[in-house]
Design a protein around this motif. Sequence first.
Motif, PDB file in Angstrom:
ATOM      1  N   LYS A 148     -34.333  30.476  55.653  1.00 13.11           N
ATOM      2  CA  LYS A 148     -32.959  30.882  55.325  1.00 13.11           C
ATOM      3  C   LYS A 148     -32.033  29.665  55.335  1.00 13.11           C
ATOM      4  O   LYS A 148     -31.183  29.522  54.462  1.00 13.11           O
ATOM      5  N   TYR A 149     -32.200  28.778  56.324  1.00 10.41           N
ATOM      6  CA  TYR A 149     -31.394  27.549  56.379  1.00 10.41           C
ATOM      7  C   TYR A 149     -31.598  26.728  55.099  1.00 10.41           C
ATOM      8  O   TYR A 149     -30.630  26.244  54.508  1.00 10.41           O
ATOM      9  N   LEU A 150     -32.850  26.573  54.663  1.00  4.45           N
ATOM     10  CA  LEU A 150     -33.128  25.816  53.441  1.00  4.45           C
ATOM     11  C   LEU A 150     -32.442  26.477  52.246  1.00  4.45           C
ATOM     12  O   LEU A 150     -31.780  25.795  51.442  1.00  4.45           O
ATOM     13  N   GLU A 151     -32.575  27.790  52.140  1.00  2.00           N
ATOM     14  CA  GLU A 151     -31.948  28.517  51.023  1.00  2.00           C
ATOM     15  C   GLU A 151     -30.432  28.404  51.061  1.00  2.00           C
ATOM     16  O   GLU A 151     -29.788  28.133  50.045  1.00  2.00           O
ATOM     17  N   ASP A 152     -29.846  28.604  52.234  1.00  4.06           N
ATOM     18  CA  ASP A 152     -28.384  28.552  52.375  1.00  4.06           C
ATOM     19  C   ASP A 152     -27.808  27.185  52.044  1.00  4.06           C
ATOM     20  O   ASP A 152     -26.653  27.065  51.636  1.00  4.06           O
ATOM     21  N   ASN A 153     -28.644  26.136  52.222  1.00  4.90           N
ATOM     22  CA  ASN A 153     -28.179  24.776  51.979  1.00  4.90           C
ATOM     23  C   ASN A 153     -28.759  24.173  50.698  1.00  4.90           C
ATOM     24  O   ASN A 153     -28.657  22.968  50.487  1.00  4.90           O
ATOM     25  N   ALA A 154     -29.363  25.020  49.869  1.00  7.56           N
ATOM     26  CA  ALA A 154     -29.938  24.603  48.582  1.00  7.56           C
ATOM     27  C   ALA A 154     -30.890  23.416  48.740  1.00  7.56           C
ATOM     28  O   ALA A 154     -30.898  22.479  47.946  1.00  7.56           O
ATOM     29  N   ILE A 155     -31.703  23.475  49.793  1.00  8.14           N
ATOM     30  CA  ILE A 155     -32.700  22.437  50.039  1.00  8.14           C
ATOM     31  C   ILE A 155     -34.054  22.996  49.609  1.00  8.14           C
ATOM     32  O   ILE A 155     -34.490  24.024  50.113  1.00  8.14           O
ATOM     33  N   PRO A 156     -34.709  22.340  48.650  1.00  8.68           N
ATOM     34  CA  PRO A 156     -35.990  22.865  48.163  1.00  8.68           C
ATOM     35  C   PRO A 156     -37.120  22.634  49.167  1.00  8.68           C
ATOM     36  O   PRO A 156     -37.160  21.616  49.854  1.00  8.68           O
ATOM     37  N   LEU A 157     -38.023  23.586  49.242  1.00  2.00           N
ATOM     38  CA  LEU A 157     -39.263  23.419  49.981  1.00  2.00           C
ATOM     39  C   LEU A 157     -40.275  22.875  48.976  1.00  2.00           C
ATOM     40  O   LEU A 157     -40.615  23.558  48.016  1.00  2.00           O
ATOM     41  N   VAL A 158     -40.736  21.639  49.176  1.00  2.21           N
ATOM     42  CA  VAL A 158     -41.567  20.984  48.169  1.00  2.21           C
ATOM     43  C   VAL A 158     -43.047  20.941  48.538  1.00  2.21           C
ATOM     44  O   VAL A 158     -43.849  20.371  47.803  1.00  2.21           O
ATOM     45  N   GLY A 159     -43.401  21.529  49.662  1.00  5.48           N
ATOM     46  CA  GLY A 159     -44.797  21.536  50.084  1.00  5.48           C
ATOM     47  C   GLY A 159     -45.026  22.607  51.129  1.00  5.48           C
ATOM     48  O   GLY A 159     -44.097  23.311  51.537  1.00  5.48           O
ATOM     49  N   ALA A 160     -46.278  22.704  51.551  1.00  4.77           N
ATOM     50  CA  ALA A 160     -46.643  23.690  52.563  1.00  4.77           C
ATOM     51  C   ALA A 160     -46.076  23.293  53.922  1.00  4.77           C
ATOM     52  O   ALA A 160     -46.005  22.108  54.266  1.00  4.77           O
ATOM     53  N   VAL A 161     -45.695  24.283  54.678  1.00  5.51           N
ATOM     54  CA  VAL A 161     -45.169  24.083  56.031  1.00  5.51           C
ATOM     55  C   VAL A 161     -46.347  23.785  56.961  1.00  5.51           C
ATOM     56  O   VAL A 161     -47.432  24.344  56.802  1.00  5.51           O
ATOM     57  N   HIS A 162     -46.138  22.903  57.939  1.00  6.36           N
ATOM     58  CA  HIS A 162     -47.180  22.569  58.907  1.00  6.36           C
ATOM     59  C   HIS A 162     -46.703  22.898  60.317  1.00  6.36           C
ATOM     60  O   HIS A 162     -45.529  22.721  60.646  1.00  6.36           O
ATOM     61  N   ASP A 163     -47.653  23.360  61.141  1.00  9.10           N
ATOM     62  CA  ASP A 163     -47.404  23.537  62.566  1.00  9.10           C
ATOM     63  C   ASP A 163     -47.777  22.243  63.272  1.00  9.10           C
ATOM     64  O   ASP A 163     -48.768  21.598  62.914  1.00  9.10           O
ATOM     65  N   PHE A 164     -47.004  21.874  64.278  1.00  2.00           N
ATOM     66  CA  PHE A 164     -47.274  20.664  65.051  1.00  2.00           C
ATOM     67  C   PHE A 164     -47.093  20.982  66.531  1.00  2.00           C
ATOM     68  O   PHE A 164     -46.110  21.622  66.912  1.00  2.00           O
ATOM     69  N   THR A 165     -48.041  20.532  67.330  1.00  2.86           N
ATOM     70  CA  THR A 165     -47.909  20.632  68.782  1.00  2.86           C
ATOM     71  C   THR A 165     -47.902  19.223  69.347  1.00  2.86           C
ATOM     72  O   THR A 165     -48.811  18.429  69.069  1.00  2.86           O
ATOM     73  N   CYS A 166     -46.878  18.917  70.126  1.00  3.93           N
ATOM     74  CA  CYS A 166     -46.781  17.617  70.784  1.00  3.93           C
ATOM     75  C   CYS A 166     -47.653  17.660  72.040  1.00  3.93           C
ATOM     76  O   CYS A 166     -47.367  18.439  72.955  1.00  3.93           O
ATOM     77  N   PRO A 167     -48.708  16.850  72.106  1.00  2.00           N
ATOM     78  CA  PRO A 167     -49.596  16.894  73.272  1.00  2.00           C
ATOM     79  C   PRO A 167     -48.895  16.508  74.581  1.00  2.00           C
ATOM     80  O   PRO A 167     -49.281  16.988  75.638  1.00  2.00           O
ATOM     81  N   GLN A 168     -47.878  15.667  74.515  1.00  2.00           N
ATOM     82  CA  GLN A 168     -47.205  15.229  75.736  1.00  2.00           C
ATOM     83  C   GLN A 168     -46.313  16.311  76.337  1.00  2.00           C
ATOM     84  O   GLN A 168     -46.203  16.419  77.552  1.00  2.00           O
ATOM     85  N   THR A 169     -45.665  17.114  75.490  1.00  2.00           N
ATOM     86  CA  THR A 169     -44.724  18.127  75.993  1.00  2.00           C
ATOM     87  C   THR A 169     -45.266  19.551  75.870  1.00  2.00           C
ATOM     88  O   THR A 169     -44.747  20.454  76.535  1.00  2.00           O
ATOM     89  N   GLY A 170     -46.266  19.736  74.998  1.00  2.00           N
ATOM     90  CA  GLY A 170     -46.781  21.072  74.750  1.00  2.00           C
ATOM     91  C   GLY A 170     -45.876  21.908  73.854  1.00  2.00           C
ATOM     92  O   GLY A 170     -46.161  23.069  73.583  1.00  2.00           O
ATOM     93  N   LYS A 171     -44.781  21.315  73.376  1.00  4.76           N
ATOM     94  CA  LYS A 171     -43.847  22.054  72.524  1.00  4.76           C
ATOM     95  C   LYS A 171     -44.408  22.178  71.112  1.00  4.76           C
ATOM     96  O   LYS A 171     -45.057  21.263  70.602  1.00  4.76           O
ATOM     97  N   ASN A 172     -44.124  23.329  70.486  1.00  2.00           N
ATOM     98  CA  ASN A 172     -44.572  23.608  69.124  1.00  2.00           C
ATOM     99  C   ASN A 172     -43.415  23.488  68.150  1.00  2.00           C
ATOM    100  O   ASN A 172     -42.293  23.920  68.452  1.00  2.00           O
TER     101      ASN A 172
END
Length: 153
Positions: A120-144
């Motif tokens: 929704k943020y991308l759409e509201d700000n007319a920012i194109p999604l140009v590729g597939a979204v990726h999940d990332f986990t930071c091994p040091q913090t465990g945050k996703n």
Amino acid sequence: MKIERCEKESFVVIGKEGSSLDGAGFIQKLWDEANSHFEEVQHLAKKDENGNIGGIWGAMSDFSHSFNPWEDFNKGLYLAGVECSDDAEAPNGWTKWIIPGYEYIYVECESDDTFSKAIKYLEDNAIPLVGAVHDFTCPQTGKNYMFFPIRKL
């Protein structure tokens, strides 16, 4: 939701590949498989200056392996893996993807609706999604996090 931007040059992920066509729960099954055999790729993982693993990725692509967004945001390929050095070769039973370089908007996954809020943020700000979204986990913090590609490098 805190929106951040970064640029990331092309990088390698070696992991277990599956498809949304594999049925419900396929992503968790890939992670279970990758985690239970991690010792097979641990030596290939890119490390920081302190010897910590650089990143755990749930990389995504359309069915053509072109790294386009998933069809209808629910049909595509998923690679549960670890960021590796560029010259690393995938052992038997593992798959190597070379993710193209992009500028990303990324957000920490703080709730189940992080993806829809970011879209929704991308759409509201007319920012194109140009590729597939990726999940990332930071091994040091465990945050996703979720990484939304907005410009090819």
